[in-house]
Design a protein around this motif. Structure first.
Motif, short mmCIF file in Angstrom:
data_model
loop_
_atom_site.label_atom_id
_atom_site.label_comp_id
_atom_site.label_asym_id
_atom_site.label_seq_id
_atom_site.Cartn_x
_atom_site.Cartn_y
_atom_site.Cartn_z
N HIS A 11 1.44 -2.17 -1.86
CA HIS A 11 2.06 -2.74 0.13
C HIS A 11 1.46 -2.36 0.48
O HIS A 11 2.51 -2.25 1.67
N GLY A 12 0.14 -3.18 0.53
CA GLY A 12 -0.26 -2.60 2.18
C GLY A 12 0.21 -4.15 3.15
O GLY A 12 0.58 -5.20 2.47
N PHE A 13 -0.56 -4.10 4.34
CA PHE A 13 0.13 -4.72 5.50
C PHE A 13 -0.94 -6.17 5.24
O PHE A 13 -1.75 -5.75 4.43
N SER A 14 -0.13 -7.62 5.34
CA SER A 14 -1.11 -8.70 4.93
C SER A 14 -0.91 -9.55 5.99
O SER A 14 -0.23 -9.56 6.88
N PHE A 15 -1.88 -10.51 6.36
CA PHE A 15 -2.40 -11.47 7.02
C PHE A 15 -0.74 -12.61 7.26
O PHE A 15 -0.18 -12.81 8.31
N GLU A 16 -0.61 -12.71 5.93
CA GLU A 16 0.27 -13.66 5.19
C GLU A 16 1.87 -13.04 6.35
O GLU A 16 2.86 -14.12 6.59
N PHE A 67 13.72 -0.56 10.01
CA PHE A 67 14.41 0.82 9.35
C PHE A 67 14.73 -0.27 7.95
O PHE A 67 13.92 0.84 7.03
N LEU A 68 14.81 -1.41 7.74
CA LEU A 68 15.52 -1.70 6.40
C LEU A 68 14.64 -2.05 4.86
O LEU A 68 14.34 -1.86 4.53
N SER A 69 13.57 -2.30 5.68
CA SER A 69 12.45 -3.74 5.17
C SER A 69 11.53 -1.66 5.04
O SER A 69 11.00 -1.96 3.42
N PHE A 70 10.99 -0.41 5.50
CA PHE A 70 10.50 -0.02 4.94
C PHE A 70 11.80 1.13 3.92
O PHE A 70 11.08 2.05 2.98
N ARG A 71 12.77 0.51 4.65
CA ARG A 71 13.38 1.93 3.14
C ARG A 71 13.58 1.75 2.20
O ARG A 71 13.32 2.07 0.86
N ARG A 294 5.39 -7.18 -1.56
CA ARG A 294 3.85 -6.92 -0.29
C ARG A 294 4.92 -7.66 0.91
O ARG A 294 4.86 -7.76 2.25
N ARG A 295 6.02 -8.97 0.80
CA ARG A 295 6.43 -9.13 1.38
C ARG A 295 7.55 -8.27 2.54
O ARG A 295 7.95 -9.32 3.37
N TYR A 296 7.90 -7.45 2.06
CA TYR A 296 8.71 -6.28 3.18
C TYR A 296 8.01 -6.29 4.34
O TYR A 296 8.89 -6.26 5.41
N TRP A 297 7.01 -6.48 5.17
CA TRP A 297 6.15 -5.73 5.66
C TRP A 297 6.23 -6.83 6.95
O TRP A 297 6.55 -7.14 7.65
N ALA A 298 6.68 -8.68 6.11
CA ALA A 298 6.81 -9.85 7.21
C ALA A 298 8.08 -9.74 8.02
O ALA A 298 8.18 -10.06 9.12
N ALA A 299 9.35 -9.04 6.81
CA ALA A 299 10.43 -8.25 8.29
C ALA A 299 10.30 -7.77 8.84
O ALA A 299 10.74 -7.41 9.85
#
Length: 398
Positions: A11-16, A67-71, A294-299
Protein backbone atom coordinates in the motif's frame (compact mmCIF):
# COMPACT_ATOMS: atom_id res chain seq x y z
CA UNK A 1 -12.47 -3.93 -14.79
CA UNK A 2 -10.12 -3.83 -11.83
CA UNK A 3 -10.57 -6.36 -9.09
CA UNK A 4 -11.61 -5.28 -5.62
CA UNK A 5 -8.31 -4.39 -3.90
CA UNK A 6 -8.50 -6.57 -0.84
CA UNK A 7 -5.69 -9.03 -1.34
CA UNK A 8 -2.71 -6.78 -1.87
CA UNK A 9 -0.51 -5.73 1.04
CA UNK A 10 1.66 -3.27 -0.92
CA UNK A 11 0.00 0.00 0.00
CA UNK A 12 2.99 2.31 -0.46
CA UNK A 13 3.07 5.81 -1.87
CA UNK A 14 3.86 6.15 -5.59
CA UNK A 15 4.70 8.87 -8.10
CA UNK A 16 1.72 7.82 -10.24
CA UNK A 17 -0.63 8.43 -7.32
CA UNK A 18 0.98 11.79 -6.60
CA UNK A 19 0.59 12.90 -10.23
CA UNK A 20 -3.02 11.73 -10.45
CA UNK A 21 -3.91 13.38 -7.14
CA UNK A 22 -2.32 16.70 -8.10
CA UNK A 23 -4.08 16.68 -11.48
CA UNK A 24 -7.44 15.84 -9.86
CA UNK A 25 -7.12 18.68 -7.34
CA UNK A 26 -6.01 21.23 -9.93
CA UNK A 27 -8.75 20.31 -12.38
CA UNK A 28 -11.39 20.18 -9.65
CA UNK A 29 -10.48 23.57 -8.19
CA UNK A 30 -9.64 25.51 -11.36
CA UNK A 31 -12.60 24.21 -13.34
CA UNK A 32 -15.33 25.24 -10.96
CA UNK A 33 -14.21 27.70 -8.28
CA UNK A 34 -15.80 30.50 -10.33
CA UNK A 35 -19.13 28.63 -10.14
CA UNK A 36 -18.81 28.39 -6.35
CA UNK A 37 -18.11 32.12 -5.97
CA UNK A 38 -20.98 32.92 -8.35
CA UNK A 39 -23.39 30.79 -6.33
CA UNK A 40 -22.39 32.15 -2.93
CA UNK A 41 -22.52 35.73 -4.19
CA UNK A 42 -26.00 35.16 -5.63
CA UNK A 43 -27.09 34.08 -2.15
CA UNK A 44 -26.02 37.46 -0.76
CA UNK A 45 -22.48 36.65 0.41
CA UNK A 46 -20.01 39.52 0.64
CA UNK A 47 -16.53 39.13 -0.84
CA UNK A 48 -15.14 38.10 2.56
CA UNK A 49 -17.99 35.64 3.12
CA UNK A 50 -17.56 34.14 -0.38
CA UNK A 51 -13.81 33.74 0.22
CA UNK A 52 -14.56 32.10 3.58
CA UNK A 53 -17.05 29.73 1.94
CA UNK A 54 -14.61 28.79 -0.81
CA UNK A 55 -11.88 28.17 1.76
CA UNK A 56 -14.17 26.14 4.02
CA UNK A 57 -15.29 23.95 1.11
CA UNK A 58 -11.78 23.38 -0.20
CA UNK A 59 -10.30 22.55 3.20
CA UNK A 60 -13.35 20.49 4.16
CA UNK A 61 -13.29 18.33 1.05
CA UNK A 62 -9.51 17.96 1.31
CA UNK A 63 -9.63 16.72 4.90
CA UNK A 64 -12.60 14.48 4.06
CA UNK A 65 -10.73 12.89 1.14
CA UNK A 66 -7.66 12.25 3.29
CA UNK A 67 -9.75 10.76 6.12
CA UNK A 68 -11.88 8.48 3.94
CA UNK A 69 -9.04 7.32 1.71
CA UNK A 70 -6.84 6.26 4.61
CA UNK A 71 -9.78 4.81 6.52
CA UNK A 72 -11.09 2.67 3.65
CA UNK A 73 -7.83 2.17 1.71
CA UNK A 74 -9.87 3.04 -1.39
CA UNK A 75 -9.58 6.13 -3.63
CA UNK A 76 -12.55 8.04 -2.20
CA UNK A 77 -12.37 11.38 -4.02
CA UNK A 78 -14.27 14.33 -2.57
CA UNK A 79 -15.49 17.51 -4.27
CA UNK A 80 -17.75 20.46 -3.67
CA UNK A 81 -21.20 20.36 -5.24
CA UNK A 82 -20.75 22.22 -8.53
CA UNK A 83 -24.38 21.55 -9.59
CA UNK A 84 -25.43 22.76 -6.15
CA UNK A 85 -23.50 26.00 -6.66
CA UNK A 86 -25.14 26.39 -10.07
CA UNK A 87 -28.51 25.97 -8.34
CA UNK A 88 -27.61 28.78 -5.95
CA UNK A 89 -26.42 31.00 -8.81
CA UNK A 90 -29.73 30.50 -10.61
CA UNK A 91 -31.81 31.30 -7.51
CA UNK A 92 -32.77 34.64 -6.03
CA UNK A 93 -31.15 35.63 -2.75
CA UNK A 94 -33.45 34.56 0.09
CA UNK A 95 -35.17 37.00 2.40
CA UNK A 96 -32.76 37.47 5.27
CA UNK A 97 -29.70 37.34 3.03
CA UNK A 98 -26.73 35.03 3.31
CA UNK A 99 -27.54 34.02 6.88
CA UNK A 100 -30.75 32.42 5.62
CA UNK A 101 -28.81 30.64 2.87
CA UNK A 102 -26.39 29.28 5.49
CA UNK A 103 -29.36 27.95 7.45
CA UNK A 104 -30.47 26.14 4.29
CA UNK A 105 -26.93 24.76 3.82
CA UNK A 106 -27.06 23.31 7.33
CA UNK A 107 -30.42 21.65 6.73
CA UNK A 108 -29.29 20.21 3.39
CA UNK A 109 -26.13 18.82 5.03
CA UNK A 110 -28.19 17.27 7.81
CA UNK A 111 -30.43 15.59 5.23
CA UNK A 112 -27.33 14.08 3.59
CA UNK A 113 -26.20 12.71 6.96
CA UNK A 114 -29.65 11.23 7.54
CA UNK A 115 -29.74 9.76 4.01
CA UNK A 116 -26.58 7.83 4.83
CA UNK A 117 -27.80 6.64 8.23
CA UNK A 118 -31.46 6.02 7.40
CA UNK A 119 -31.82 3.88 4.31
CA UNK A 120 -35.47 4.81 3.52
CA UNK A 121 -34.45 8.43 2.87
CA UNK A 122 -31.55 7.32 0.69
CA UNK A 123 -33.89 5.05 -1.25
CA UNK A 124 -36.43 7.87 -1.58
CA UNK A 125 -33.82 10.11 -3.22
CA UNK A 126 -32.69 7.29 -5.49
CA UNK A 127 -36.33 6.67 -6.45
CA UNK A 128 -36.84 10.21 -7.81
CA UNK A 129 -37.39 9.58 -11.54
CA UNK A 130 -34.07 10.16 -13.30
CA UNK A 131 -35.68 12.17 -16.14
CA UNK A 132 -37.13 14.64 -13.64
CA UNK A 133 -33.92 14.98 -11.62
CA UNK A 134 -31.93 15.50 -14.81
CA UNK A 135 -34.47 17.98 -16.17
CA UNK A 136 -34.34 20.02 -12.96
CA UNK A 137 -30.54 20.08 -13.11
CA UNK A 138 -30.62 21.08 -16.80
CA UNK A 139 -33.02 23.93 -16.02
CA UNK A 140 -30.72 25.13 -13.25
CA UNK A 141 -27.64 25.00 -15.49
CA UNK A 142 -29.15 26.62 -18.58
CA UNK A 143 -28.86 30.23 -17.42
CA UNK A 144 -25.17 29.94 -16.57
CA UNK A 145 -24.41 28.03 -19.76
CA UNK A 146 -25.78 30.94 -21.81
CA UNK A 147 -23.17 33.24 -20.26
CA UNK A 148 -20.35 32.49 -22.77
CA UNK A 149 -22.60 33.66 -25.62
CA UNK A 150 -23.58 36.78 -23.67
CA UNK A 151 -19.91 37.45 -22.91
CA UNK A 152 -19.01 37.37 -26.60
CA UNK A 153 -21.86 39.78 -27.33
CA UNK A 154 -20.93 42.15 -24.49
CA UNK A 155 -17.15 42.04 -24.93
CA UNK A 156 -16.27 40.37 -28.24
CA UNK A 157 -12.48 40.43 -27.91
CA UNK A 158 -12.28 39.09 -24.37
CA UNK A 159 -15.26 36.76 -24.68
CA UNK A 160 -13.92 35.20 -27.87
CA UNK A 161 -10.45 34.81 -26.35
CA UNK A 162 -11.91 32.75 -23.49
CA UNK A 163 -14.25 30.68 -25.66
CA UNK A 164 -11.71 30.01 -28.43
CA UNK A 165 -9.09 28.94 -25.89
CA UNK A 166 -11.57 26.54 -24.34
CA UNK A 167 -12.56 25.14 -27.75
CA UNK A 168 -8.99 24.66 -29.00
CA UNK A 169 -7.69 23.03 -25.82
CA UNK A 170 -10.78 20.79 -25.68
CA UNK A 171 -9.87 19.39 -29.11
CA UNK A 172 -6.54 18.31 -27.64
CA UNK A 173 -7.52 17.31 -24.08
CA UNK A 174 -10.96 18.15 -22.75
CA UNK A 175 -9.82 17.78 -19.17
CA UNK A 176 -7.61 20.87 -19.48
CA UNK A 177 -10.04 23.05 -21.47
CA UNK A 178 -11.67 24.91 -18.57
CA UNK A 179 -8.42 25.42 -16.59
CA UNK A 180 -6.91 26.88 -19.78
CA UNK A 181 -9.89 29.23 -20.12
CA UNK A 182 -9.40 30.21 -16.47
CA UNK A 183 -5.76 31.09 -17.12
CA UNK A 184 -6.73 33.27 -20.11
CA UNK A 185 -9.36 35.00 -17.96
CA UNK A 186 -6.77 35.62 -15.25
CA UNK A 187 -4.51 37.18 -17.88
CA UNK A 188 -7.33 39.43 -19.10
CA UNK A 189 -8.16 40.53 -15.56
CA UNK A 190 -4.51 41.22 -14.76
CA UNK A 191 -4.14 43.30 -17.94
CA UNK A 192 -7.36 45.30 -17.69
CA UNK A 193 -8.64 45.41 -14.11
CA UNK A 194 -7.39 47.78 -11.45
CA UNK A 195 -5.77 45.00 -9.44
CA UNK A 196 -3.25 47.43 -7.98
CA UNK A 197 -5.93 48.76 -5.66
CA UNK A 198 -6.88 45.37 -4.27
CA UNK A 199 -6.89 45.16 -0.50
CA UNK A 200 -3.83 43.03 0.22
CA UNK A 201 -5.35 41.93 3.51
CA UNK A 202 -8.22 40.33 1.60
CA UNK A 203 -5.85 38.05 -0.32
CA UNK A 204 -5.31 35.91 2.77
CA UNK A 205 -8.61 34.17 3.54
CA UNK A 206 -10.08 34.49 6.98
CA UNK A 207 -12.93 32.29 8.18
CA UNK A 208 -16.12 34.26 8.60
CA UNK A 209 -18.60 32.65 10.98
CA UNK A 210 -22.16 33.29 9.80
CA UNK A 211 -24.94 32.92 12.36
CA UNK A 212 -27.60 30.93 10.47
CA UNK A 213 -31.18 32.01 10.08
CA UNK A 214 -33.87 29.45 9.29
CA UNK A 215 -36.97 30.10 7.22
CA UNK A 216 -39.50 27.74 5.67
CA UNK A 217 -39.23 29.18 2.12
CA UNK A 218 -35.44 28.72 2.19
CA UNK A 219 -35.83 25.15 3.45
CA UNK A 220 -38.16 24.31 0.58
CA UNK A 221 -36.59 26.44 -2.14
CA UNK A 222 -32.87 26.05 -1.33
CA UNK A 223 -32.19 23.24 1.15
CA UNK A 224 -34.38 20.57 -0.46
CA UNK A 225 -33.28 21.18 -4.10
CA UNK A 226 -29.64 21.45 -2.95
CA UNK A 227 -29.95 18.10 -1.16
CA UNK A 228 -31.56 16.42 -4.19
CA UNK A 229 -29.06 17.87 -6.69
CA UNK A 230 -26.08 16.94 -4.51
CA UNK A 231 -27.27 13.39 -3.97
CA UNK A 232 -28.46 12.75 -7.54
CA UNK A 233 -25.66 14.56 -9.40
CA UNK A 234 -22.67 13.95 -7.14
CA UNK A 235 -22.99 11.28 -4.46
CA UNK A 236 -24.79 8.59 -6.44
CA UNK A 237 -22.62 9.04 -9.61
CA UNK A 238 -19.55 9.08 -7.35
CA UNK A 239 -20.41 5.63 -6.06
CA UNK A 240 -21.00 4.48 -9.65
CA UNK A 241 -17.51 5.64 -10.71
CA UNK A 242 -15.95 3.70 -7.84
CA UNK A 243 -17.97 0.59 -8.75
CA UNK A 244 -16.90 0.78 -12.39
CA UNK A 245 -13.27 0.75 -11.26
CA UNK A 246 -13.79 -2.29 -9.05
CA UNK A 247 -14.32 -0.68 -5.64
CA UNK A 248 -17.36 -1.55 -3.55
CA UNK A 249 -17.58 0.77 -0.54
CA UNK A 250 -20.72 0.87 1.57
CA UNK A 251 -22.43 4.07 0.31
CA UNK A 252 -24.26 4.92 3.55
CA UNK A 253 -21.24 5.78 5.70
CA UNK A 254 -19.66 7.75 2.84
CA UNK A 255 -22.80 9.86 2.44
CA UNK A 256 -23.01 10.49 6.18
CA UNK A 257 -19.36 11.46 6.56
CA UNK A 258 -19.50 13.88 3.62
CA UNK A 259 -22.65 15.30 5.20
CA UNK A 260 -20.78 15.82 8.49
CA UNK A 261 -17.99 17.69 6.70
CA UNK A 262 -20.68 19.74 4.97
CA UNK A 263 -22.16 20.56 8.37
CA UNK A 264 -18.72 21.69 9.56
CA UNK A 265 -18.16 23.96 6.54
CA UNK A 266 -21.68 25.44 6.37
CA UNK A 267 -21.31 27.98 9.23
CA UNK A 268 -18.34 29.42 7.34
CA UNK A 269 -20.27 29.71 4.07
CA UNK A 270 -19.73 26.28 2.45
CA UNK A 271 -22.80 24.87 0.75
CA UNK A 272 -21.99 21.14 0.24
CA UNK A 273 -19.13 18.64 0.38
CA UNK A 274 -19.79 15.37 -1.44
CA UNK A 275 -18.32 12.47 -3.38
CA UNK A 276 -16.55 13.46 -6.58
CA UNK A 277 -17.68 12.10 -9.93
CA UNK A 278 -15.40 13.40 -12.71
CA UNK A 279 -12.19 13.71 -10.69
CA UNK A 280 -12.98 10.38 -9.01
CA UNK A 281 -12.16 8.66 -12.30
CA UNK A 282 -8.67 10.24 -12.24
CA UNK A 283 -7.90 8.81 -8.81
CA UNK A 284 -9.63 5.43 -9.18
CA UNK A 285 -8.39 4.57 -12.68
CA UNK A 286 -5.31 2.76 -13.97
CA UNK A 287 -3.29 5.97 -14.38
CA UNK A 288 -3.28 6.44 -10.60
CA UNK A 289 -1.39 3.13 -10.25
CA UNK A 290 -1.47 -0.31 -11.90
CA UNK A 291 -2.20 -1.85 -8.49
CA UNK A 292 -5.76 -0.96 -7.37
CA UNK A 293 -4.72 -1.35 -3.73
CA UNK A 294 -2.33 1.61 -4.02
CA UNK A 295 -4.65 4.11 -5.72
CA UNK A 296 -6.10 5.43 -2.48
CA UNK A 297 -2.94 7.53 -2.22
CA UNK A 298 -4.10 9.51 -5.27
CA UNK A 299 -7.30 10.61 -3.52
CA UNK A 300 -5.34 11.42 -0.36
CA UNK A 301 -2.85 13.54 -2.34
CA UNK A 302 -5.72 15.39 -4.02
CA UNK A 303 -7.05 16.12 -0.54
CA UNK A 304 -3.73 17.60 0.54
CA UNK A 305 -3.67 19.91 -2.47
CA UNK A 306 -7.30 20.92 -1.94
CA UNK A 307 -6.34 22.10 1.54
CA UNK A 308 -3.45 24.11 0.05
CA UNK A 309 -5.70 25.57 -2.65
CA UNK A 310 -8.12 26.57 0.10
CA UNK A 311 -5.46 28.92 1.43
CA UNK A 312 -5.60 30.71 -1.93
CA UNK A 313 -9.36 31.24 -1.69
CA UNK A 314 -8.99 34.88 -0.68
CA UNK A 315 -6.81 35.69 -3.69
CA UNK A 316 -9.14 33.80 -6.04
CA UNK A 317 -12.20 35.61 -4.72
CA UNK A 318 -10.53 39.04 -4.80
CA UNK A 319 -9.38 38.45 -8.36
CA UNK A 320 -12.86 37.38 -9.43
CA UNK A 321 -14.36 40.47 -7.79
CA UNK A 322 -12.02 42.68 -9.85
CA UNK A 323 -13.26 41.19 -13.13
CA UNK A 324 -16.32 42.10 -15.19
CA UNK A 325 -19.01 39.69 -13.91
CA UNK A 326 -19.85 38.50 -17.44
CA UNK A 327 -16.33 37.08 -17.92
CA UNK A 328 -16.52 35.06 -14.70
CA UNK A 329 -19.98 33.86 -15.68
CA UNK A 330 -18.58 32.82 -19.07
CA UNK A 331 -15.92 30.64 -17.45
CA UNK A 332 -18.53 29.17 -15.11
CA UNK A 333 -20.81 28.44 -18.07
CA UNK A 334 -18.04 26.67 -19.99
CA UNK A 335 -17.31 24.55 -16.90
CA UNK A 336 -20.95 23.43 -16.80
CA UNK A 337 -21.53 22.62 -20.48
CA UNK A 338 -20.70 18.95 -20.04
CA UNK A 339 -23.04 18.67 -17.07
CA UNK A 340 -25.80 20.41 -19.04
CA UNK A 341 -25.40 18.02 -21.98
CA UNK A 342 -25.51 14.95 -19.73
CA UNK A 343 -28.54 16.28 -17.85
CA UNK A 344 -30.48 17.07 -21.03
CA UNK A 345 -29.70 13.66 -22.48
CA UNK A 346 -30.84 11.96 -19.30
CA UNK A 347 -33.98 14.09 -19.19
CA UNK A 348 -35.37 13.36 -22.67
CA UNK A 349 -33.90 9.93 -23.38
CA UNK A 350 -37.06 8.04 -22.37
CA UNK A 351 -39.92 9.06 -24.67
CA UNK A 352 -42.73 8.08 -22.30
CA UNK A 353 -41.39 10.45 -19.61
CA UNK A 354 -40.29 13.20 -21.99
CA UNK A 355 -43.29 15.48 -21.44
CA UNK A 356 -42.90 15.47 -17.67
CA UNK A 357 -39.17 16.14 -18.05
CA UNK A 358 -39.78 19.06 -20.42
CA UNK A 359 -42.27 20.59 -17.96
CA UNK A 360 -39.72 20.23 -15.17
CA UNK A 361 -37.03 21.82 -17.34
CA UNK A 362 -39.18 24.77 -18.48
CA UNK A 363 -40.50 25.67 -15.04
CA UNK A 364 -37.04 25.38 -13.46
CA UNK A 365 -35.31 27.36 -16.22
CA UNK A 366 -37.95 30.11 -16.04
CA UNK A 367 -36.59 31.11 -12.65
CA UNK A 368 -40.07 31.82 -11.31
CA UNK A 369 -40.40 32.18 -7.57
CA UNK A 370 -43.61 31.84 -5.59
CA UNK A 371 -43.87 32.48 -1.85
CA UNK A 372 -40.10 33.00 -1.79
CA UNK A 373 -39.49 29.43 -3.05
CA UNK A 374 -37.18 29.02 -6.05
CA UNK A 375 -38.12 27.60 -9.45
CA UNK A 376 -36.17 24.36 -8.94
CA UNK A 377 -38.73 23.16 -6.40
CA UNK A 378 -41.71 24.21 -8.52
CA UNK A 379 -40.17 22.58 -11.59
CA UNK A 380 -39.78 19.27 -9.78
CA UNK A 381 -43.30 19.59 -8.37
CA UNK A 382 -44.88 20.40 -11.77
CA UNK A 383 -42.96 17.69 -13.57
CA UNK A 384 -43.78 15.21 -10.82
CA UNK A 385 -47.49 15.93 -11.20
CA UNK A 386 -47.35 15.33 -14.97
CA UNK A 387 -45.24 12.20 -14.38
CA UNK A 388 -47.76 10.81 -11.87
CA UNK A 389 -50.69 11.65 -14.15
CA UNK A 390 -49.03 9.87 -17.10
CA UNK A 391 -48.37 6.79 -14.93
CA UNK A 392 -52.00 6.81 -13.73
CA UNK A 393 -53.35 7.03 -17.29
CA UNK A 394 -51.13 4.17 -18.50
CA UNK A 395 -52.16 2.02 -15.55
CA UNK A 396 -55.88 2.58 -16.23
CA UNK A 397 -55.50 1.83 -19.93
CA UNK A 398 -54.30 -1.60 -18.98
Amino acid sequence: MDAQPTGSTNHGFSFEAFSAGLLAAFVGFASSFAVIIQGLTAMGASQREAASGLMALSIGMGLCAIFLSFRTKQPISIAWSTPGAALLAASAAPAGGFATAVGAFLVSSLLIVIAGLWKPLGRAVASIPAPLANAMLAGVLLGLCLAPVKAVAASPAFGLAIVVTWALVARWRRLYAVPAAVLVTVGIIAATADVGHLDMASLWPRPVLVVPHFSLPAMIGIALPLFIVTMASQNIPGIAVLNVNGYRPDPGPLFSITGLFSLASAPFGGHAVNLAAITAALCAGHDAHPDPARRYWAAAVSGIFYVLFGLAAGAATAFVSAAPPILIQAVAGLALLGALGSAMLGAVGDQKDREAAIITFIVTASGVSFFGISGAFWGLLAGGAIYALARWRRAHRV
